[in-house]
Motif scaffolding. Structure first.
Motif, PDB file in Angstrom:
ATOM      1  N   TYR A   3       0.917  -1.191   0.106  1.00 15.45           N
ATOM      2  CA  TYR A   3      -0.028   0.165  -0.156  1.00 15.45           C
ATOM      3  C   TYR A   3       0.765   1.279  -0.027  1.00 15.45           C
ATOM      4  O   TYR A   3       0.263   2.395  -0.297  1.00 15.45           O
ATOM      5  N   SER A   4       1.911   1.378   0.255  1.00 14.28           N
ATOM      6  CA  SER A   4       3.080   2.314   0.147  1.00 14.28           C
ATOM      7  C   SER A   4       3.155   2.840  -0.977  1.00 14.28           C
ATOM      8  O   SER A   4       3.173   4.252  -1.258  1.00 14.28           O
ATOM      9  N   ALA A   5       2.778   1.959  -2.073  1.00 12.38           N
ATOM     10  CA  ALA A   5       3.010   2.523  -3.476  1.00 12.38           C
ATOM     11  C   ALA A   5       2.022   3.693  -3.814  1.00 12.38           C
ATOM     12  O   ALA A   5       2.246   4.628  -4.823  1.00 12.38           O
ATOM     13  N   VAL A   6       0.909   3.720  -3.145  1.00 10.25           N
ATOM     14  CA  VAL A   6      -0.074   4.292  -3.463  1.00 10.25           C
ATOM     15  C   VAL A   6       0.044   6.039  -3.024  1.00 10.25           C
ATOM     16  O   VAL A   6      -0.232   6.959  -3.969  1.00 10.25           O
ATOM     17  N   SER A   7       1.070   6.126  -1.934  1.00 10.67           N
ATOM     18  CA  SER A   7       1.393   7.542  -1.530  1.00 10.67           C
ATOM     19  C   SER A   7       2.042   8.163  -2.458  1.00 10.67           C
ATOM     20  O   SER A   7       2.324   9.246  -2.587  1.00 10.67           O
ATOM     21  N   LEU A   8       2.899   7.261  -3.407  1.00 11.25           N
ATOM     22  CA  LEU A   8       3.546   8.020  -4.373  1.00 11.25           C
ATOM     23  C   LEU A   8       2.942   8.864  -5.380  1.00 11.25           C
ATOM     24  O   LEU A   8       3.421   9.925  -6.017  1.00 11.25           O
ATOM     25  N   LYS A  19      -1.453   0.713 -12.764  1.00 12.21           N
ATOM     26  CA  LYS A  19      -2.316  -0.597 -13.208  1.00 12.21           C
ATOM     27  C   LYS A  19      -2.203  -1.615 -11.944  1.00 12.21           C
ATOM     28  O   LYS A  19      -3.371  -1.995 -11.709  1.00 12.21           O
ATOM     29  N   ILE A  20      -1.211  -1.593 -11.387  1.00 12.39           N
ATOM     30  CA  ILE A  20      -1.077  -2.487 -10.101  1.00 12.39           C
ATOM     31  C   ILE A  20      -1.981  -1.858  -8.702  1.00 12.39           C
ATOM     32  O   ILE A  20      -2.818  -2.660  -8.440  1.00 12.39           O
ATOM     33  N   ILE A  21      -1.942  -0.464  -8.633  1.00 11.05           N
ATOM     34  CA  ILE A  21      -2.509   0.285  -7.683  1.00 11.05           C
ATOM     35  C   ILE A  21      -3.977  -0.073  -7.875  1.00 11.05           C
ATOM     36  O   ILE A  21      -4.667  -0.258  -6.909  1.00 11.05           O
ATOM     37  N   GLY A  78      -7.057  11.026  -7.758  1.00 15.27           N
ATOM     38  CA  GLY A  78      -6.732   9.706  -7.513  1.00 15.27           C
ATOM     39  C   GLY A  78      -6.063   8.864  -8.515  1.00 15.27           C
ATOM     40  O   GLY A  78      -5.879   9.288  -9.758  1.00 15.27           O
ATOM     41  N   ALA A  79      -5.662   7.480  -8.196  1.00 14.00           N
ATOM     42  CA  ALA A  79      -5.049   6.601  -9.146  1.00 14.00           C
ATOM     43  C   ALA A  79      -5.729   6.434 -10.476  1.00 14.00           C
ATOM     44  O   ALA A  79      -5.200   6.630 -11.613  1.00 14.00           O
TER      45      ALA A  79
END
Length: 173
Positions: free
Chosen positions: A41-46, A122-124, A97-98
């Motif tokens: 989930y840390s990837a989302v904050s990027l 795509k992953i997020i 958002g993403a």
């Protein structure tokens, strides 16, 4: 006669205690399994648009490192360069958002230019952000494994739980 009744009650208590310990162990293992992916989930904050200005001034290499460690298919330095450009561009800061960021990249035909960011998006977009499904499974298990069915075998319990969960969360009689 009284002695046999007492032994029988003690055996039932022991059996229930053993079953309760097994259930607790199973729940503990499932919780560990659920939360072992928390670093994903840390990837989302990027890619949170409200943080783009902050990240432009001070980039979080820790989050980038975590993200590229978890998702090894991403090229760290390419991703860093791409998100750096995204942080500086004002047209990216209006994203909600993403999903909207991904849509913007697709609409403007930027998938190749921002290839690593596009992969990450795509992953997020496909990572579930809640534990609702796991919670629903535990609720289903609780409904099935009632006091009246405490003698149910583990195989039967698992089969009933799977049936109940896979049939849109409906309750079995």
């Amino acid at each position: 006669m009284k002695l046999q009744g007492k032994r029988k009650r003690e055996n039932i208590h022991i059996n229930r205690t053993v079953a309760a310990k097994e259930i607790c162990d199973d729940i503990t293992n499932q919780v560990k399994e659920i939360f072992c992916f928390i670093s994903h989930y840390s990837a989302v904050s990027l890619l949170e648009a409200p943080k783009f200005q902050e990240y432009e001034k001070k980039f979080s290499t820790q989050i980038l490192d975590e993200t590229t460690n978890v998702f090894s298919m991403l090229q760290k330095y390419h991703l860093k360069t791409e998100v750096g450009v995204i942080y500086r561009r004002s047209d990216f800061r209006n994203m909600n958002g993403a999903i909207s960021l991904r849509q913007f990249i697709i609409e403007n035909n930027l998938q190749i230019t921002f290839s690593e960011t596009y992969k990450l998006l795509k992953i997020i977009v496909t990572i579930p952000m809640t534990t609702a499904e796991a919670e629903r499974c535990f609720s289903t298990l609780k409904r099935i494994k009632t006091f009246l069915r405490s003698t149910m075998s583990e195989d039967r319990l698992s089969a009933l739980a799977m049936l109940s969960i896979e049939t849109s969360g409906s309750v079995l009689p």
